[in-house]
Scaffold this motif. Structure first.
Motif, PDB file in Angstrom:
ATOM      1  N   VAL A 177       0.838  -1.202   0.000  1.00  0.00           N
ATOM      2  CA  VAL A 177       0.000   0.000   0.000  1.00  0.00           C
ATOM      3  C   VAL A 177       0.870   1.249   0.000  1.00  0.00           C
ATOM      4  O   VAL A 177       0.542   2.256  -0.647  1.00  0.00           O
ATOM      5  CB  VAL A 177      -0.951  -0.028   1.216  1.00  0.00           C
ATOM      6  N   THR A 178       2.013   1.198   0.700  1.00  0.00           N
ATOM      7  CA  THR A 178       2.916   2.351   0.687  1.00  0.00           C
ATOM      8  C   THR A 178       3.468   2.588  -0.712  1.00  0.00           C
ATOM      9  O   THR A 178       3.573   3.734  -1.169  1.00  0.00           O
ATOM     10  CB  THR A 178       4.062   2.132   1.681  1.00  0.00           C
ATOM     11  N   ALA A 179       3.848   1.482  -1.399  1.00  0.00           N
ATOM     12  CA  ALA A 179       4.327   1.623  -2.780  1.00  0.00           C
ATOM     13  C   ALA A 179       3.230   2.173  -3.675  1.00  0.00           C
ATOM     14  O   ALA A 179       3.472   3.034  -4.534  1.00  0.00           O
ATOM     15  CB  ALA A 179       4.805   0.262  -3.293  1.00  0.00           C
ATOM     16  N   LEU A 180       1.998   1.691  -3.476  1.00  0.00           N
ATOM     17  CA  LEU A 180       0.879   2.179  -4.283  1.00  0.00           C
ATOM     18  C   LEU A 180       0.632   3.670  -4.020  1.00  0.00           C
ATOM     19  O   LEU A 180       0.395   4.447  -4.954  1.00  0.00           O
ATOM     20  CB  LEU A 180      -0.375   1.371  -3.953  1.00  0.00           C
ATOM     21  N   ALA A 181       0.684   4.084  -2.754  1.00  0.00           N
ATOM     22  CA  ALA A 181       0.457   5.491  -2.413  1.00  0.00           C
ATOM     23  C   ALA A 181       1.567   6.371  -2.973  1.00  0.00           C
ATOM     24  O   ALA A 181       1.313   7.499  -3.421  1.00  0.00           O
ATOM     25  CB  ALA A 181       0.370   5.649  -0.902  1.00  0.00           C
ATOM     26  N   THR A 182       2.816   5.858  -2.950  1.00  0.00           N
ATOM     27  CA  THR A 182       3.929   6.647  -3.497  1.00  0.00           C
ATOM     28  C   THR A 182       3.763   6.855  -5.000  1.00  0.00           C
ATOM     29  O   THR A 182       3.939   7.962  -5.514  1.00  0.00           O
ATOM     30  CB  THR A 182       5.265   5.937  -3.217  1.00  0.00           C
ATOM     31  N   ALA A 183       3.412   5.771  -5.716  1.00  0.00           N
ATOM     32  CA  ALA A 183       3.199   5.901  -7.151  1.00  0.00           C
ATOM     33  C   ALA A 183       1.978   6.750  -7.459  1.00  0.00           C
ATOM     34  O   ALA A 183       1.953   7.500  -8.447  1.00  0.00           O
ATOM     35  CB  ALA A 183       3.037   4.509  -7.777  1.00  0.00           C
ATOM     36  N   ALA A 184       0.958   6.655  -6.606  1.00  0.00           N
ATOM     37  CA  ALA A 184      -0.267   7.424  -6.841  1.00  0.00           C
ATOM     38  C   ALA A 184      -0.030   8.915  -6.665  1.00  0.00           C
ATOM     39  O   ALA A 184      -0.760   9.733  -7.244  1.00  0.00           O
ATOM     40  CB  ALA A 184      -1.359   6.965  -5.883  1.00  0.00           C
ATOM     41  N   GLY A 185       1.004   9.285  -5.865  1.00  0.00           N
ATOM     42  CA  GLY A 185       1.280  10.706  -5.677  1.00  0.00           C
ATOM     43  C   GLY A 185       1.558  11.417  -6.985  1.00  0.00           C
ATOM     44  O   GLY A 185       1.137  12.556  -7.200  1.00  0.00           O
ATOM     45  N   VAL A 186       2.267  10.732  -7.896  1.00  0.00           N
ATOM     46  CA  VAL A 186       2.560  11.316  -9.213  1.00  0.00           C
ATOM     47  C   VAL A 186       1.272  11.492 -10.014  1.00  0.00           C
ATOM     48  O   VAL A 186       1.038  12.532 -10.648  1.00  0.00           O
ATOM     49  CB  VAL A 186       3.568  10.436  -9.971  1.00  0.00           C
ATOM     50  N   ALA A 187       0.424  10.437  -9.999  1.00  0.00           N
ATOM     51  CA  ALA A 187      -0.835  10.514 -10.741  1.00  0.00           C
ATOM     52  C   ALA A 187      -1.735  11.613 -10.189  1.00  0.00           C
ATOM     53  O   ALA A 187      -2.402  12.330 -10.948  1.00  0.00           O
ATOM     54  CB  ALA A 187      -1.545   9.162 -10.676  1.00  0.00           C
ATOM     55  N   ILE A 188      -1.753  11.744  -8.864  1.00  0.00           N
ATOM     56  CA  ILE A 188      -2.582  12.786  -8.247  1.00  0.00           C
ATOM     57  C   ILE A 188      -2.072  14.170  -8.627  1.00  0.00           C
ATOM     58  O   ILE A 188      -2.852  15.080  -8.946  1.00  0.00           O
ATOM     59  CB  ILE A 188      -2.603  12.606  -6.715  1.00  0.00           C
ATOM     60  N   GLU A 189      -0.737  14.335  -8.618  1.00  0.00           N
ATOM     61  CA  GLU A 189      -0.167  15.633  -8.986  1.00  0.00           C
ATOM     62  C   GLU A 189      -0.506  15.981 -10.433  1.00  0.00           C
ATOM     63  O   GLU A 189      -0.878  17.116 -10.748  1.00  0.00           O
ATOM     64  CB  GLU A 189       1.344  15.604  -8.787  1.00  0.00           C
ATOM     65  N   ASN A 190      -0.397  15.002 -11.330  1.00  0.00           N
ATOM     66  CA  ASN A 190      -0.742  15.253 -12.735  1.00  0.00           C
ATOM     67  C   ASN A 190      -2.222  15.605 -12.885  1.00  0.00           C
ATOM     68  O   ASN A 190      -2.589  16.506 -13.646  1.00  0.00           O
ATOM     69  CB  ASN A 190      -0.416  14.020 -13.575  1.00  0.00           C
ATOM     70  N   ALA A 191      -3.076  14.877 -12.150  1.00  0.00           N
ATOM     71  CA  ALA A 191      -4.513  15.151 -12.242  1.00  0.00           C
ATOM     72  C   ALA A 191      -4.832  16.534 -11.689  1.00  0.00           C
ATOM     73  O   ALA A 191      -5.674  17.253 -12.241  1.00  0.00           O
ATOM     74  CB  ALA A 191      -5.288  14.084 -11.481  1.00  0.00           C
ATOM     75  N   ARG A 192      -4.154  16.922 -10.610  1.00  0.00           N
ATOM     76  CA  ARG A 192      -4.384  18.259 -10.033  1.00  0.00           C
ATOM     77  C   ARG A 192      -3.962  19.344 -11.005  1.00  0.00           C
ATOM     78  O   ARG A 192      -4.666  20.353 -11.191  1.00  0.00           O
ATOM     79  CB  ARG A 192      -3.634  18.394  -8.720  1.00  0.00           C
ATOM     80  N   LEU A 193      -2.790  19.181 -11.624  1.00  0.00           N
ATOM     81  CA  LEU A 193      -2.317  20.174 -12.580  1.00  0.00           C
ATOM     82  C   LEU A 193      -3.254  20.272 -13.775  1.00  0.00           C
ATOM     83  O   LEU A 193      -3.547  21.370 -14.268  1.00  0.00           O
ATOM     84  CB  LEU A 193      -0.899  19.828 -13.035  1.00  0.00           C
ATOM     85  N   TYR A 194      -3.711  19.124 -14.243  1.00  0.00           N
ATOM     86  CA  TYR A 194      -4.640  19.119 -15.375  1.00  0.00           C
ATOM     87  C   TYR A 194      -5.958  19.799 -14.997  1.00  0.00           C
ATOM     88  O   TYR A 194      -6.497  20.606 -15.771  1.00  0.00           O
ATOM     89  CB  TYR A 194      -4.900  17.683 -15.822  1.00  0.00           C
ATOM     90  N   GLU A 195      -6.451  19.476 -13.798  1.00  0.00           N
ATOM     91  CA  GLU A 195      -7.709  20.078 -13.350  1.00  0.00           C
ATOM     92  C   GLU A 195      -7.565  21.578 -13.174  1.00  0.00           C
ATOM     93  O   GLU A 195      -8.455  22.356 -13.555  1.00  0.00           O
ATOM     94  CB  GLU A 195      -8.134  19.438 -12.026  1.00  0.00           C
ATOM     95  N   GLU A 196      -6.416  22.007 -12.618  1.00  0.00           N
ATOM     96  CA  GLU A 196      -6.197  23.446 -12.440  1.00  0.00           C
ATOM     97  C   GLU A 196      -6.089  24.157 -13.775  1.00  0.00           C
ATOM     98  O   GLU A 196      -6.622  25.257 -13.954  1.00  0.00           O
ATOM     99  CB  GLU A 196      -4.924  23.661 -11.615  1.00  0.00           C
ATOM    100  N   THR A 197      -5.406  23.529 -14.742  1.00  0.00           N
ATOM    101  CA  THR A 197      -5.289  24.130 -16.077  1.00  0.00           C
ATOM    102  C   THR A 197      -6.652  24.229 -16.757  1.00  0.00           C
ATOM    103  O   THR A 197      -6.982  25.253 -17.364  1.00  0.00           O
ATOM    104  CB  THR A 197      -4.335  23.292 -16.932  1.00  0.00           C
ATOM    105  N   ARG A 198      -7.411  23.168 -16.658  1.00  0.00           N
ATOM    106  CA  ARG A 198      -8.748  23.179 -17.267  1.00  0.00           C
ATOM    107  C   ARG A 198      -9.651  24.204 -16.595  1.00  0.00           C
ATOM    108  O   ARG A 198     -10.425  24.912 -17.268  1.00  0.00           O
ATOM    109  CB  ARG A 198      -9.372  21.790 -17.157  1.00  0.00           C
ATOM    110  N   LEU A 199      -9.527  24.320 -15.278  1.00  0.00           N
ATOM    111  CA  LEU A 199     -10.330  25.297 -14.546  1.00  0.00           C
ATOM    112  C   LEU A 199      -9.949  26.717 -14.937  1.00  0.00           C
ATOM    113  O   LEU A 199     -10.811  27.576 -15.169  1.00  0.00           O
ATOM    114  CB  LEU A 199     -10.145  25.090 -13.041  1.00  0.00           C
ATOM    115  N   ARG A 200      -8.633  26.951 -15.051  1.00  0.00           N
ATOM    116  CA  ARG A 200      -8.180  28.292 -15.443  1.00  0.00           C
ATOM    117  C   ARG A 200      -8.658  28.624 -16.853  1.00  0.00           C
ATOM    118  O   ARG A 200      -9.031  29.759 -17.141  1.00  0.00           O
ATOM    119  CB  ARG A 200      -6.660  28.366 -15.362  1.00  0.00           C
ATOM    120  N   GLU A 201      -8.659  27.630 -17.727  1.00  0.00           N
ATOM    121  CA  GLU A 201      -9.134  27.852 -19.091  1.00  0.00           C
ATOM    122  C   GLU A 201     -10.615  28.230 -19.101  1.00  0.00           C
ATOM    123  O   GLU A 201     -11.031  29.126 -19.849  1.00  0.00           O
ATOM    124  CB  GLU A 201      -8.911  26.586 -19.916  1.00  0.00           C
ATOM    125  N   ARG A 202     -11.408  27.584 -18.256  1.00  0.00           N
ATOM    126  CA  ARG A 202     -12.838  27.910 -18.199  1.00  0.00           C
ATOM    127  C   ARG A 202     -13.051  29.303 -17.634  1.00  0.00           C
ATOM    128  O   ARG A 202     -13.897  30.063 -18.119  1.00  0.00           O
ATOM    129  CB  ARG A 202     -13.564  26.876 -17.347  1.00  0.00           C
TER     130      ARG A 202
END
Length: 583
Positions: A177-202
């Protein structure tokens, strides 16, 4: 998100090291390669989407599947250390409906956050900070909690309980679970950046649309309605309200525009500027986040099931034109920092809209005043002069007429021309001095009173004003005149059933008539006329007011139809000031 203090900050192990630990610690009878393959497949599944909500849901489900846990949950940490969102997995619909409240990130659930390490318990009820389950929550014992770190921030905590085999969570489960959470941190960061970019565009798209509408001369009310709708939709709020001050009701903000399910119910709701959060935002020009609208002085949303709120000033500090209120229902997460930051810039567009609207109204008013002045000059320099010349010509012609009937007709025409000249002069005066809402002159008050009764009359009454009304009529006589005029128009509205109403106020000066200066008011309509019987209290009141001033009052039927009310009183001459040479 909650930033990790430097003294407690973890240096997460590389993913390869965590996988090696899992491989070396594989239990007998289980395929280490199979578990590693499942972990890698889970990592790929989590990173295969850029929608943050989908990433978090997949992460929670993958952790439950890898550890064979019956229940799993992911709590997203807010700025105050509480959960802004909690994602449960394994709970049935019945459980979710029965649970009175979801965790807030306190007690034993806060340990992975503050200790910055995984927490494994054989029975979570033995933990000193365990404070019980919410009502309707299923029983749980074995527990594994792992913090999710995104760069230097703790994004949230991942929780697992109740293995399907009935065993406790072991070191291998913790490493996985620790390995999964560590790898998920990258995915979460990418999703946050994408969401913020999309929000700023709107936000930028909505701001551009507002600017385009303003520059194209669109109606300000439509622009502000559009702004409220976009603010609600993009921010994820359930209701958006634009509150503006009313210059004629100082000390209050009013809900002028709204978007959402309760929009029509809250329009027009007043909020006091003093001693209210809305008023403080309006006066200070600073945005405020409200954890619970039920505890705020916000009558439009306080009792409608709303919790998180956000108040944003419209315009820059020192030049605030109003307040934008956003509200979410009780069970929803508060507004995050990105929404607040972007919304503050977006709401500045509303301030620009209101400023442009004021400037446009001022420009239009100047154009109207200039046009009125031009018309007044044309009437004075051209029309009146021609009418006056025609009247003089007729007067000189009267002496040449031998027929009495023809002379009478010509004289009647002269009188009509004279009356027309007086009406045009009154119109010129009104054009050059248009009444404003702050106009306290008797002329302005007469016109405003007639205008205010247009709705009840069903038509706009024609008003004729002649003579030095403001200069000659004392204040007490003017008050009586307004009272009689109001009573007369009210009677017409109630009983006359008229389609036309005419009001005439004339001051005849001593210098013109050779007699005492008089003030005459007449109200004429084309209605059903005076009834033969019925109450006459209103007419009696107008007569008593005339007699009290030494005047007279008459109510009679019109020549064709309707009623003519005539109220005439003498106007005392002003007392001349003593000449200084006499003393």
């Amino acid at each position: 998100m909650t930033e990790i203090p430097q003294s407690h900050r973890l240096s997460p192990k590389p993913l390869g090291e965590l996988l090696a630990e899992m491989h070396s610690g594989a239990r007998t009878g289980l395929s280490a390669q199979g578990r590693v393959h499942s972990l890698l497949q889970a990592v790929l599944t989590i990173g295969g989407d850029l929608d943050l909500a989908t990433v978090l849901r997949r992460l929670t489900e993958a952790a439950a599947q890898l550890t064979k846990a019956r229940y799993a949950g992911l709590g997203v940490i807010g700025e105050d250390g509480n959960f802004t969102e909690f994602i449960p997995v394994g709970l049935s619909r019945e459980h979710v409906e029965r649970i009175s409240r979801f965790p807030h990130g306190r007690g034993v659930l806060s340990a992975p956050l503050y200790d910055r390490v995984a927490l494994r318990l054989s029975d979570l009820r033995d933990h000193p900070e365990f404070d019980g389950f919410p009502e309707g929550h299923p029983g749980m014992s074995s527990f594994l909690g792992v913090p999710i770190q995104v760069r230097d921030e703790v994004f949230g905590n991942l929780y697992l309980t109740e293995k399907e085999s009935g065993e406790e969570f072991d070191e291998e489960d913790e490493a996985m679970v620790t390995a999964l959470a560590t790898a998920a941190g990258v995915a979460i960061e990418n999703a946050r950046l994408y969401e913020e970019t999309r929000l700023r565009e709107r936000w930028l798209g909505a701001s551009s649309e507002i600017t385009t509408r303003l520059l194209s001369g669109a109606d300000t009310n439509q622009v502000l309605t559009y702004m409220a709708a976009q603010a609600r939709e993009i921010s994820g709020a359930d209701t958006a309200v634009v509150m503006l001050p009313d210059p004629h009701a100082r000390g209050h903000l009013f809900a002028e525009f709204a978007d959402g399910p309760v929009a029509q119910e809250i329009l027009g709701t007043p909020v006091e500027i003093h001693d209210s959060v809305c008023g403080w935002v309006y006066e200070s020009g600073e945005a405020v986040t409200i954890p619970d609208l039920r505890q705020a002085e916000c009558p439009m949303l306080t009792h409608r099931g709303y919790g998180p709120g956000l108040l944003v000033p419209l315009g820059a500090p020192g030049n605030t034109r109003g307040v934008l209120l956003l509200g979410k229902l009780l069970e929803r997460a508060p507004f995050d920092a990105n929404i607040r930051r972007m919304l503050h810039s977006f709401s500045a567009q509303a301030g620009v809209a209101l400023e442009l609207a004021d400037a446009r109204r001022d420009t239009e008013r100047i154009v109207v005043l200039e046009e009125r002045d031009r018309i007044a000059k044309d009437l004075h320099d051209v029309v009146i002069q021609r009418l006056f010349a025609s009247a003089m010509t007729l007067m000189s012609t009267v002496r040449l007429i031998n027929s009495a009937e023809a002379e009478e007709r010509v004289q009647l025409t002269i009188d009509e021309l004279d009356g027309t000249i007086r009406e045009i002069r009154s119109t010129i005066f009104d054009l050059q001095n248009p009444p404003s809402r702050q106009d306290t002159s008797l002329r302005g008050r007469i016109l405003r009173l007639a205008e205010n009764t247009a709705h009840s009359l069903g038509c706009h009454p024609g008003v004729g004003l002649d003579g030095p009304i403001d200069a000659s009529v004392p204040e007490d006589v003017g008050e009586q005149l307004l009272a009689v005029l109001g009573e007369g128009l009210t009677n017409v509205a109630r009983h006359a059933q008229a389609s036309e109403v005419h009001v005439s106020v004339v001051v005849e000066e001593r210098a013109v008539t050779g007699r005492q200066t008089t003030l005459a008011l007449s109200v004429t309509d084309n209605g059903v006329g005076l009834p033969e019987t019925g109450r006459r209290s209103g007419l009696r009141n107008m007569k008593e007011r005339a007699l009290a001033l030494g005047g007279e009052f008459e109510a009679k039927r019109g020549e064709v139809s309707g009623t003519v009310l005539t109220w005439k009183v003498p106007v005392p001459d002003p007392i001349p000031e003593p000449h200084p040479d006499l003393y």
